[in-house]
Structures are given as C-alpha cells and as structure tokens.
Design an enzyme around this catalytic site. Structure first.
Site, PDB file in Angstrom:
ATOM      1  N   VAL A   8      -1.865  53.692  -6.869  1.00 56.48           N
ATOM      2  CA  VAL A   8      -0.487  53.764  -6.001  1.00 56.48           C
ATOM      3  C   VAL A   8       0.198  52.701  -6.232  1.00 56.48           C
ATOM      4  CG1 VAL A   8      -1.163  55.590  -4.576  1.00 56.48           C
ATOM      5  CG2 VAL A   8      -1.320  52.963  -3.932  1.00 56.48           C
ATOM      6  N   SER A   9       1.665  52.644  -6.340  1.00 61.88           N
ATOM      7  CA  SER A   9       2.220  51.519  -6.778  1.00 61.88           C
ATOM      8  C   SER A   9       2.360  50.535  -5.828  1.00 61.88           C
ATOM      9  CB  SER A   9       3.676  52.114  -7.186  1.00 61.88           C
ATOM     10  OG  SER A   9       3.630  53.045  -8.199  1.00 61.88           O
TER      11      SER A   9
END
Length: 201
Positions: A8-9
């Site tokens: 996930v960023s």
C-alpha cells in the site's frame, strides 16, 4: 514454498483487501510480506527481504500488478528477475492470464508478455494521474486560501517592540532577532508577514 506480497502506498491505507485475497489462496501468514511505501521503485525493505528468500520453484502471489509496482520499466525488469533469474512462478490474482505456471509454450509466453506490458503501462499511468490530481487539488486549495504545513509559532511578546526599534534604526536586525530568541533569517521572514497583518495600514 508459497509466498505473498502486499503493498500500500501510505501507512494510512488499508491492506485488508489484499490480505484476505492472499489468505484465500492458502498462503501462510508468515510468508506474506507487506510494504507501506510508494510503488515508484523497488527500494522497499520487505520486498528486498522477500526476494532474498525466494528459491527456484517457489510461487509468489500478488493481488494485482500495481501492488508489485507503478513504474513501467521497473515492473518489467523485476518480473524478469523473479521469473528468469530466480526461477520463481508468479500469480496475479486479479488477472488470470498472468499466471506463469500456465502457458509456458511460445504462444502462452507471448500473451503473458503483452498482458504484462499493458498492465504495467496502466499502473504507471495511474501513478502519473494520481500525482497530477494531487497537484491540482493542492493548487485549488491554495487558491482558496488553504495553508499547508505546520502553522507558524506565535510571535513572542517582545516582537512588537523589537520590530519597531529595528525599523526605526535604533537596533540592528541581529540584535532584534536575539531579543526575540530567533535566527536573523526567521526574524526577517516574520517581519514580512508582520508588516502585512500586524501593523495598522
């Protein structure tokens, strides 16, 4: 061995959807590696740790190609490293055509390569679009007067007097800054905003 990779960023984003998909694929929890980092490159601690563990014949699951990365050339390069150099099979759950266990003949490899190139392009293009939307959102917010970053500290009680005497030439900027407990550059910067907001016009 079977492994899973999640990305996930940001730390605020939720990885639950990817985790559930990997658990449905019967991947042991200790074999799932998670990075909370941008997909712009592969300089990620858990990904590097995973690659070191992978051995020929191992199987790696990811939910979608953009979870692997968002840089077109780097996705292509890493795919080659994993499948050719490490001898690992990869399964992309959201795209059944990207399952290197199947179609190892020339036609199957050709189709997989095309799909990988298209999805890698889409992943990088989406990253570019996200950055553009963020920049446009910030510009629009700034136009509305929204300020970003930490608010400035309140001016010390001695600032008004020191500022007046500095403007009148009674003390130097260095002396005024010291009196206010500030660096000279900070004193001068705050003086600009002070002139606009604090002094009567």
């Amino acid at each position: 061995m079977v492994y899973g990779y999640i990305r996930v960023s940001t730390r605020e984003q939720n990885a639950d959807r990817q985790l559930l998909a990997l658990r449905d694929a019967a991947i042991p929890g200790q074999n799932i590696f998670t990075d909370k980092q941008s997909g712009k490159d592969f300089n990620r601690p858990c990904y590097r740790q995973l690659v070191k563990k992978l051995k020929p014949g191992d199987l790696l699951y990811i939910k979608s190609i953009d979870r692997l990365g968002r840089n077109y050339e780097e996705i292509q390069r890493q795919w080659r490293v994993l499948t050719k150099e490490k001898g690992v099979d990869i399964v992309v759950l959201d795209m059944p055509l990207l399952d290197t266990r199947r179609g190892k003949d020339l036609v199957g490899t050709f189709l997989s390569d095309i799909v990988l190139q298209v999805l890698s392009f889409v992943a990088e293009n989406e990253r570019t679009n996200i950055r553009q939307r963020q920049a446009e959102g910030i510009a629009a917010a700034q136009a509305r007067g929204v300020r970003f970053g930490r608010p400035p500290r309140p001016l010390p009680d001695s600032y008004h007097s020191a500022y007046r005497r500095w403007k009148a030439g009674a003390i130097t900027g260095t002396e005024a800054a010291k009196e206010c407990g500030m660096a000279l550059s900070t004193f001068r910067y705050r003086a600009e905003t002070y002139e606009q907001s604090a002094l009567p016009k």
